[in-house]
Design an enzyme around this catalytic site. Structure first.
Site, mmCIF file in Angstrom:
data_model
loop_
_atom_site.group_PDB
_atom_site.id
_atom_site.type_symbol
_atom_site.label_atom_id
_atom_site.label_comp_id
_atom_site.label_asym_id
_atom_site.label_seq_id
_atom_site.Cartn_x
_atom_site.Cartn_y
_atom_site.Cartn_z
ATOM 1 N N LYS A 109 30.923 33.446 43.086
ATOM 2 C CA LYS A 109 30.369 34.663 43.692
ATOM 3 C C LYS A 109 31.169 35.861 43.207
ATOM 4 C CE LYS A 109 30.956 37.064 47.403
ATOM 5 N NZ LYS A 109 30.589 38.430 46.910
ATOM 6 N N GLU A 161 44.909 35.201 44.776
ATOM 7 C CA GLU A 161 45.573 36.243 43.989
ATOM 8 C C GLU A 161 45.203 37.554 44.665
ATOM 9 O OE1 GLU A 161 46.765 39.072 42.224
ATOM 10 O OE2 GLU A 161 44.979 38.890 40.979
ATOM 11 N N CYS A 197 45.672 45.236 40.715
ATOM 12 C CA CYS A 197 46.709 44.659 41.570
ATOM 13 C C CYS A 197 48.076 44.730 40.910
ATOM 14 C CB CYS A 197 46.359 43.213 41.922
ATOM 15 S SG CYS A 197 46.120 42.147 40.477
ATOM 16 N N GLU A 208 48.878 49.373 49.273
ATOM 17 C CA GLU A 208 48.184 49.384 47.985
ATOM 18 C C GLU A 208 47.106 50.462 47.989
ATOM 19 O OE1 GLU A 208 46.795 45.963 44.882
ATOM 20 O OE2 GLU A 208 46.021 45.799 46.917
#
Length: 502
Positions: A189, A264, A298, A396
């Protein structure tokens, strides 16, 4: 000033229509709904997908289950699976321009960058093909004359692969070929924002010889299509890349049936710079690390931890180089920073900058959204006088925003680097290799770059500590992550009965 590359209108571009791949057939969603993708750099609809509901996810899982339990893929020789992956790699390379265009138009990334990612993805598929033939177990003939032990590695089964929007083709290529090399079957997906290139990959794998049901691809939102992939009892493993928040939810769902999980997740990656560093090289790397993929990465080098003796000079030089970065049209080869993925995300990025400024940070460069006539763009931004406790230094941002912090001693630099919840990657810059190794061994992150930043290779494992995730991708052991270990304990000759008197 920021160098602007204004987007050109797409003109008579025809919206591309996509269906889902389930059990070797291209099908519509059970509920007949569709999702449309508006290009973030041009503001017009470019793709339309069939939207998967829970029932479609369950159909895809059932197809993958049959393909694993009864189909040929897990029972093929490693060389046969390897050939399929090699053919797929060749087809990826042959269709690289098409795939790069789809990623650029849907994600807003620069087309030149997307082409580089496609070259890297083809290399990963070839590397996985080689590992397919190297997967092996162990044997022990040292357990006595009557015992032989054999340790097998078997494909874990059905794997759900859920990928994000920031690197649509590259990240699926860090997962899918290794699962296939191990003999697993899959349901993939991609993000509903950037699904096109993954669906084309389905066409490629069909043509390369993957049997029906081995790779199923559905498109939909997390609650409707993603959640069943993380909780269904017929799924044996989940491999997820995305935000730390959704990673926690994925882990919670998978815990219902104790699935294996590979995650991750996010990062807030520091670059620690000492006065003896090669500053010319570092400044280029700092600008690249902060603004690559518009900071929607990331691995972005979003925290600079500069020695106080050089902080003012380095910040000024980074600001000067940032002013030369070309921002704008994702389809222009000159563009270095493209569009922001959605208007809502642009607003979030701008909010971090505004909050930091209110808390005492200084906007040394940029700091605002850009109006290019269409799409959504953010100026490359540098925030100085940032303190470690500020949100912009700990969370982040996922945008082209660079926070500058300072230190005086090595111990202080290490403490600042390790003071957050993430531990994905870090960089250290010094001509003294003792300094580099000290930082490399004591900063808690999965990758430490020394006098470089954001380099990589298929052979090198990738993943993080703490809330940056679980497990590793790439590297020589990547195929093993998609296996279970089984022990065969074999007795030779007559066995003494336990109940017999001695």
């Amino acid at each position: 000033m920021t160098v602007l590359v204004k987007p050109k209108a797409l003109g008579d571009y025809k919206v591309r229509e996509f269906r889902m791949l389930i059990d070797g057939k291209w099908v519509d969603g059970a509920e007949g709904r569709t999702l449309e993708r508006v290009a973030p750099g041009h503001g017009v609809t470019v793709s339309r997908y069939q939207a998967a509901a829970k029932v479609d996810a369950e159909r895809a899982i059932a197809a993958a289950r049959r393909a694993f339990d009864d189909g040929p893929w897990p029972r093929m020789t490693a060389s046969e699976r390897s050939l399929v992956l090699l053919r797929a790699a060749d087809m990826i390379a042959a269709r690289a321009d098409e795939l790069a265009f789809l990623d650029a138009i849907e994600s807003g990334k620069p087309i030149s960058q997307a082409k580089g990612e496609l070259a890297g993805a083809a290399d990963i598929w070839r590397y996985a093909a080689a590992l397919a033939r190297d997967l092996s177990g162990e044997s022990y003939n040292t357990l006595g004359d009557g015992t032989l032990g054999v340790v097998l590695r078997e494909a874990i089964g059905v794997v759900s692969i859920i990928t994000p929007w920031n690197f649509p083709f590259l990240i699926v290529s860090q997962k899918l070929p290794f699962a296939l090399a191990a003999g697993c079957t899959t349901v993939v997906k991609p993000s509903e924002l950037t699904s096109a290139s993954t669906l084309v990959l389905g066409e490629i794998l069909e043509a390369a010889g993957a049997p029906a049901g081995v790779v199923n691809i559905i498109v939909g939102t997390g609650p409707e299509a993603g959640a069943p992939l993380t909780s269904h009892p017929d799924v044996d493993m989940v491999s997820f890349t995305g935000s730390t928040g959704v990673g926690r939810l994925t882990m919670t769902n998978a815990a219902q049936t104790l699935k294996k999980v590979s995650l991750e997740l996010g990062g807030k990656n520091p670059q620690i710079v000492f006065p003896d560093a090669n500053l010319d090289e570092f400044i280029d790397a700092a600008v690249f690390g902060a603004y690559f993929n518009a900071g929607e990465c990331c691995n972005a080098g979003s925290r600079l931890i500069l020695h106080r003796d050089i902080a003012d000079e380095v910040t000024a030089r980074i600001a000067s180089l940032s002013a030369k970065v070309k921002v704008g049209d994702p389809l222009d080869p000159k563009t270095q920073v493209g569009a922001i993925i959605t208007p809502q995300h642009l607003e979030k990025i701008a909010g971090y900058v505004s909050s930091a400024a209110s808390d005492g940070a200084t906007v040394a460069h940029g700091g605002a959204a850009l109006d290019l006539g269409m799409g959504q763009f953010m100026a490359p931004t540098i925030l100085s006088s940032v303190r470690p406790e500020m949100a912009v230094a700990r969370e982040e941002v996922f945008g082209p925003v660079l926070s500058v912090l300072t230190f005086e001693t090595t111990e202080e630099a290490i403490r600042i680097a390790n003071s957050i919840d993430y531990g994905l990657s870090a960089g250290v810059w010094s001509r003294d290799f003792d300094t580099c190794l000290t930082i490399g061994r004591r900063v808690r992150a999965g990758t430490i770059w020394m006098n470089t930043f954001m380099d990589g290779a298929s052979e090198l494992p990738f993943g993080g500590y703490r809330q940056s995730g679980l497990g590793r991708e790439l590297g020589r052991h990547a195929v093993e992550d998609y296996t279970e270990t089984k022990t065969l304990n074999m007795h030779i000759g007559q066995r003494t009965n336990w109940w017999m008197p001695r």
